[in-house]
Scaffold this active site. Structure first.
Site, PDB file in Angstrom:
ATOM      1  N   ASP A   1       0.890  -1.036  -0.068  1.00 35.04           N
ATOM      2  CA  ASP A   1      -0.006  -0.074   0.170  1.00 35.04           C
ATOM      3  C   ASP A   1       0.865   1.446   0.095  1.00 35.04           C
ATOM      4  O   ASP A   1       1.589   1.331   0.936  1.00 35.04           O
ATOM      5  CB  ASP A   1      -0.846  -0.028   1.137  1.00 35.04           C
TER       6      ASP A   1
ATOM      7  N   HIS B   1      -4.347  13.710   0.690  1.00 39.27           N
ATOM      8  CA  HIS B   1      -4.893  13.037   1.830  1.00 39.27           C
ATOM      9  C   HIS B   1      -3.524  13.095   2.677  1.00 39.27           C
ATOM     10  O   HIS B   1      -3.820  13.256   3.957  1.00 39.27           O
ATOM     11  CB  HIS B   1      -4.832  11.392   1.278  1.00 39.27           C
TER      12      HIS B   1
ATOM     13  N   ARG C   1      -0.154  17.835  12.652  1.00 42.66           N
ATOM     14  CA  ARG C   1       0.936  18.747  12.811  1.00 42.66           C
ATOM     15  C   ARG C   1       0.369  19.989  11.769  1.00 42.66           C
ATOM     16  O   ARG C   1       0.772  20.360  10.612  1.00 42.66           O
ATOM     17  CB  ARG C   1       2.063  18.214  11.947  1.00 42.66           C
TER      18      ARG C   1
ATOM     19  N   GLU D   1     -11.126   4.040   3.039  1.00 46.50           N
ATOM     20  CA  GLU D   1     -10.240   4.597   2.176  1.00 46.50           C
ATOM     21  C   GLU D   1     -10.173   4.185   0.572  1.00 46.50           C
ATOM     22  O   GLU D   1      -9.927   3.297   0.311  1.00 46.50           O
ATOM     23  CB  GLU D   1      -8.579   4.252   2.689  1.00 46.50           C
TER      24      GLU D   1
ATOM     25  N   GLU E   1      -8.970   4.208  -2.883  1.00 44.10           N
ATOM     26  CA  GLU E   1      -7.779   3.957  -3.405  1.00 44.10           C
ATOM     27  C   GLU E   1      -7.785   3.210  -4.897  1.00 44.10           C
ATOM     28  O   GLU E   1      -8.758   2.546  -5.126  1.00 44.10           O
ATOM     29  CB  GLU E   1      -6.788   2.984  -2.788  1.00 44.10           C
TER      30      GLU E   1
ATOM     31  N   ASP F   1      -9.316   0.334   1.449  1.00 44.55           N
ATOM     32  CA  ASP F   1      -8.146   0.129   2.210  1.00 44.55           C
ATOM     33  C   ASP F   1      -9.012   0.247   3.838  1.00 44.55           C
ATOM     34  O   ASP F   1      -8.638   1.277   4.519  1.00 44.55           O
ATOM     35  CB  ASP F   1      -7.154   0.913   2.262  1.00 44.55           C
TER      36      ASP F   1
ATOM     37  N   ARG G   1      -9.490   3.376  12.682  1.00 42.30           N
ATOM     38  CA  ARG G   1      -8.514   4.330  13.269  1.00 42.30           C
ATOM     39  C   ARG G   1      -8.235   4.463  14.599  1.00 42.30           C
ATOM     40  O   ARG G   1      -6.973   4.870  15.128  1.00 42.30           O
ATOM     41  CB  ARG G   1      -9.480   5.845  12.988  1.00 42.30           C
TER      42      ARG G   1
ATOM     43  N   GLN H   1      -5.658   1.988  14.906  1.00 44.98           N
ATOM     44  CA  GLN H   1      -4.380   2.436  14.348  1.00 44.98           C
ATOM     45  C   GLN H   1      -3.490   3.520  14.997  1.00 44.98           C
ATOM     46  O   GLN H   1      -2.332   3.389  15.279  1.00 44.98           O
ATOM     47  CB  GLN H   1      -4.611   3.077  13.038  1.00 44.98           C
TER      48      GLN H   1
ATOM     49  N   LYS I   1      -5.544  -2.389   9.776  1.00 49.95           N
ATOM     50  CA  LYS I   1      -5.596  -2.551   8.459  1.00 49.95           C
ATOM     51  C   LYS I   1      -5.866  -4.112   7.628  1.00 49.95           C
ATOM     52  O   LYS I   1      -6.457  -4.249   6.701  1.00 49.95           O
ATOM     53  CB  LYS I   1      -4.535  -1.978   7.263  1.00 49.95           C
TER      54      LYS I   1
ATOM     55  N   THR J   1      -9.392  -5.721   3.063  1.00 53.76           N
ATOM     56  CA  THR J   1      -9.114  -4.865   2.029  1.00 53.76           C
ATOM     57  C   THR J   1      -9.961  -5.505   0.940  1.00 53.76           C
ATOM     58  O   THR J   1      -9.757  -6.290   0.592  1.00 53.76           O
ATOM     59  CB  THR J   1      -7.631  -5.052   1.551  1.00 53.76           C
TER      60      THR J   1
ATOM     61  N   THR K   1      -4.839   6.677  -0.286  1.00 54.34           N
ATOM     62  CA  THR K   1      -6.052   7.280  -0.368  1.00 54.34           C
ATOM     63  C   THR K   1      -6.109   8.551  -1.310  1.00 54.34           C
ATOM     64  O   THR K   1      -5.114   9.413  -1.252  1.00 54.34           O
ATOM     65  CB  THR K   1      -6.535   7.962   1.049  1.00 54.34           C
TER      66      THR K   1
ATOM     67  N   GLU L   1     -10.883  12.487   7.080  1.00 52.36           N
ATOM     68  CA  GLU L   1     -10.832  13.503   6.695  1.00 52.36           C
ATOM     69  C   GLU L   1     -12.132  14.295   6.599  1.00 52.36           C
ATOM     70  O   GLU L   1     -12.223  15.630   6.981  1.00 52.36           O
ATOM     71  CB  GLU L   1     -10.254  13.698   5.312  1.00 52.36           C
TER      72      GLU L   1
END
Lengths: 434, 434
Positions: free
Chosen positions: A134, A141, A150, A206, A208, A240, A244, A247, A260, A264, A367, A381
């Site tokens: 992946d 993304h 950040r 996600e 993809e 995917d 969260r 993760q 994950k 999939t 993503t 998001e």
């Protein structure tokens, strides 16, 4: 060229079909009523049964060899034959299925045997996946997610140099339609220092692009960027699924793992590079100040036409919406143009250390979000990590996915003067945790 | 029990053999002079050819089924048969090969056909690896590496709750003896902000225990900790070759990728759980203040005897040392007791989200360092990231591995009153970058 003439098929449902007109001819593995999986081509609402057609004498020479390689219910050996086999098969399929085909009578004489209804067929994975990788090439993304952590410096320093990727779990890739059992795992409740164990509470999708690898390389022998296109068999949609909360707690220092690897999903049809050829585009100019790719990632042909213009869509259908006969809610409308790296760059990078790629390996793009509201390829998001729930026509709200929710991915390639093609759907419905 | 009686074999080289006495009987795949790979058992300096022995009528019922499942040059289907098949085969092998075996004459009558010399054989991977997962359960390694980056807080907050692991690359796992081509890749020179591309300058080894998965689980159905031992087929040594400079630049935010995927070496013999049984030990008491494992990782039987006492050794042999006939330099003497999590805990954790494990999956333990000088399982730890070079008897110094260097892993299980067994070697020599 193949998209100009012939344009119509004698298989009536193919003409003006959103996904599978004569110009597409994607390959897949299907079965009927529990029979043995075998190879086929999607054409309108039908599947052209390649192995039955081979037995009926409709393929010979290179195209025949291509179909013969699809033995055993997987396309790996066919992928390994490379582009020439794929092109020979495509040309023969165009001859067989075009409106004025002299072979129409011969095919129709067999009734539905060579052209079962897709609705009567079950789709399987197109190939045995040796390794699944992946990537993370959706720069919007990466920026959106980076901003959550950040705000001042969303992209890490390596992003514009390295096509970031990680190894995924091959054993849990499944075709569209496979239900998604909500995973259990460790999560760290907000404000706590000790984790708890239980069902994932922040289940996400996600969006993809999936890439099927064709011919592989020998261990220790990198694939040059200029040769990379020769090693790509085709494309699909890939969801995917991501837990969260699991993760966030597990991913340091070695990356996502159980968050994950519970499932999939991929769309089952392999859209070939040849079918996508008219929808290629130059790689977008890099923003002012962005570095040039290092030489092993730089190829003028790839820069000139190595990217794709594929519209990507995500729909949500809840249990309540199904009961109320409401239409699916569109969560995302994005595009493959938000890939910072081309697929050829992904192949060249992956193998530059000598890593062996094999026919049937699967890549995910990462993503593919756009920069605007409505273009985000994950609920992480869209809802800003659950802070801004979305409202649905059913009166429901969603921060993350609930049991019974179904996610549907679609993709469409359109261009002035060209017949549009699509990928078919990649669907998955959430089942409650066990 | 099987380690008490019988104790000696009529295959003379087995008695007092450091690795492969009668008590071990590890399984593998071998070939002779380019012939088809087939299954065998290491016994002293010989390999007992299982398929030839089956044809000679030496196996029947459960043991015969076990050997029949080893068809096709891989042990996957045999692994999938589970513990009972393994035990039946082991018991029959002990009957056939023990000193007073009534079948000795029948086997010897076939000359070397059933017992070729190991030196004349080539070893292959024992199984087709569907997925390879690398864990990080060596707590001393995690602390040593953490100290290099975070002197005051070397362990991340999740370490004592989560058996940290990540997906590795299955396609580049190779058997002992495969040369290691120095990888090229992107690295960020010290003090620079832009990367360069070239051969890895900080090539390292990592000393790990490898675990071969036996019977798998269905997607969505976790393996309970109490059942996990049933899903483990056997063990090997694993060298997780690592390009430290590539790793440092690429690994944020998704973990190691090309820094590991150029090659992973394993010793070719599968040492079974039955052979290791006498060398089990209680999981070490957790240090004062450490949390109890969460319930899904806690099992009293596993705590009482789920860990291993296996001595692990790493040797370095340089080109110059070979020329000067110097003995290999011991880099590491460690032990599997430094695993913070048991193998059963790794299996239970890996599948707790529903992830499907399959027969022939490979786990790595993560680097197994001890806390003291001489026990570190990588050059990164030994030389503190290159700051403290080691001196060799040849007059050479090493910060990281040079072209021509060979790394040899060995393992030994010893216990008062028991015959010692070993794993055989896991070797790899560095070739210059292409």
């Amino acid at each position: 060229m193949t998209h100009v003439s012939p344009t119509r098929s004698w298989v009536a449902s193919a003409n003006d079909h959103a996904d599978f007109p004569l110009q597409n001819l994607p390959l897949g593995i299907f079965s009927i009523a529990g029979g043995a999986p075998r190879s086929g081509v999607a054409i309108g609402e039908r599947i052209f049964d390649l192995q039955a057609a081979l037995q009926a004498g409709l393929f010979e020479s290179a195209a025949g060899d291509a179909v013969a390689a699809m033995d055993g219910g997987q396309l790996n050996a066919f992928f390994d034959l490379g582009r020439s086999a794929r092109v020979a098969l495509r040309e023969r399929l165009l001859e067989l299925l075009r409106e004025d085909s002299p072979l129409r009578d011969k095919i129709e004489a067999q009734g539905d045997r060579l052209l079962p209804r897709a609705a009567d067929c079950q789709m399987h994975l197109p190939a045995k996946i040796s390794d699944y990788t992946d990537f993370y090439v959706g720069i919007e993304h990466a920026q959106n997610v980076g901003k959550l952590f950040r705000p001042d410096n969303p992209l890490l320093p390596n992003y514009k140099y390295v096509p970031i990727g990680y190894h995924g779990r091959a054993s849990t890739v499944r075709p569209s339609g496979t239900d998604v059992r909500r995973p259990k795992g460790q999560t760290l409740p907000a404000g706590q220092t000790e984790p708890t164990f239980g069902p994932c509470a922040r289940l996400d999708y996600e969006l993809e692009l999936g890439i099927w690898i064709g011919q592989g390389n020998a261990l220790g022998e990198p694939i040059a960027i200029g040769d990379a296109a020769e090693h790509i068999a085709g494309f699909c949609l890939l969801n995917d699924w991501s837990a969260r909360d699991i993760q966030a707690w597990e991913y340091q220092p070695l990356g996502p793992f159980l968050s994950k690897s519970f499932l999939t999903s991929v769309s089952p049809w392999v859209v070939t590079a040849e079918a996508l050829e008219p929808f290629r585009r130059p790689q977008p100019a890099r923003p002012e100040g962005d570095p040039q790719p290092l030489p092993y990632l730089l190829d003028t042909r790839d820069q000139a036409g190595g990217a794709f213009d594929i519209e990507l869509e995500v729909l949500l259908l809840t249990e309540t919406m199904r009961e109320q006969n409401l239409p699916a809610h569109r969560l995302t409308l994005s595009n493959t143009r938000y890939m910072y790296w081309t697929v050829a760059q992904m192949v060249a990078h992956h193998s530059v250390n000598g890593c062996q790629l094999q026919a049937g390996d699967l890549f995910g793009s990462g993503t593919l979000s756009g920069p605007e509201n409505g273009q985000f390829g994950s609920l992480l998001e869209i809802t800003e990590g659950g802070k801004k729930p979305i409202e649905l026509a059913s009166g429901e709200v969603r921060k993350f996915l609930e049991d019974g929710d179904e996610i549907i991915l679609r993709a469409r390639c359109s261009r002035e003067g060209m017949t549009s093609i699509g990928f078919g759907e990649c669907r998955g419905k959430i089942l409650p945790a066990r």
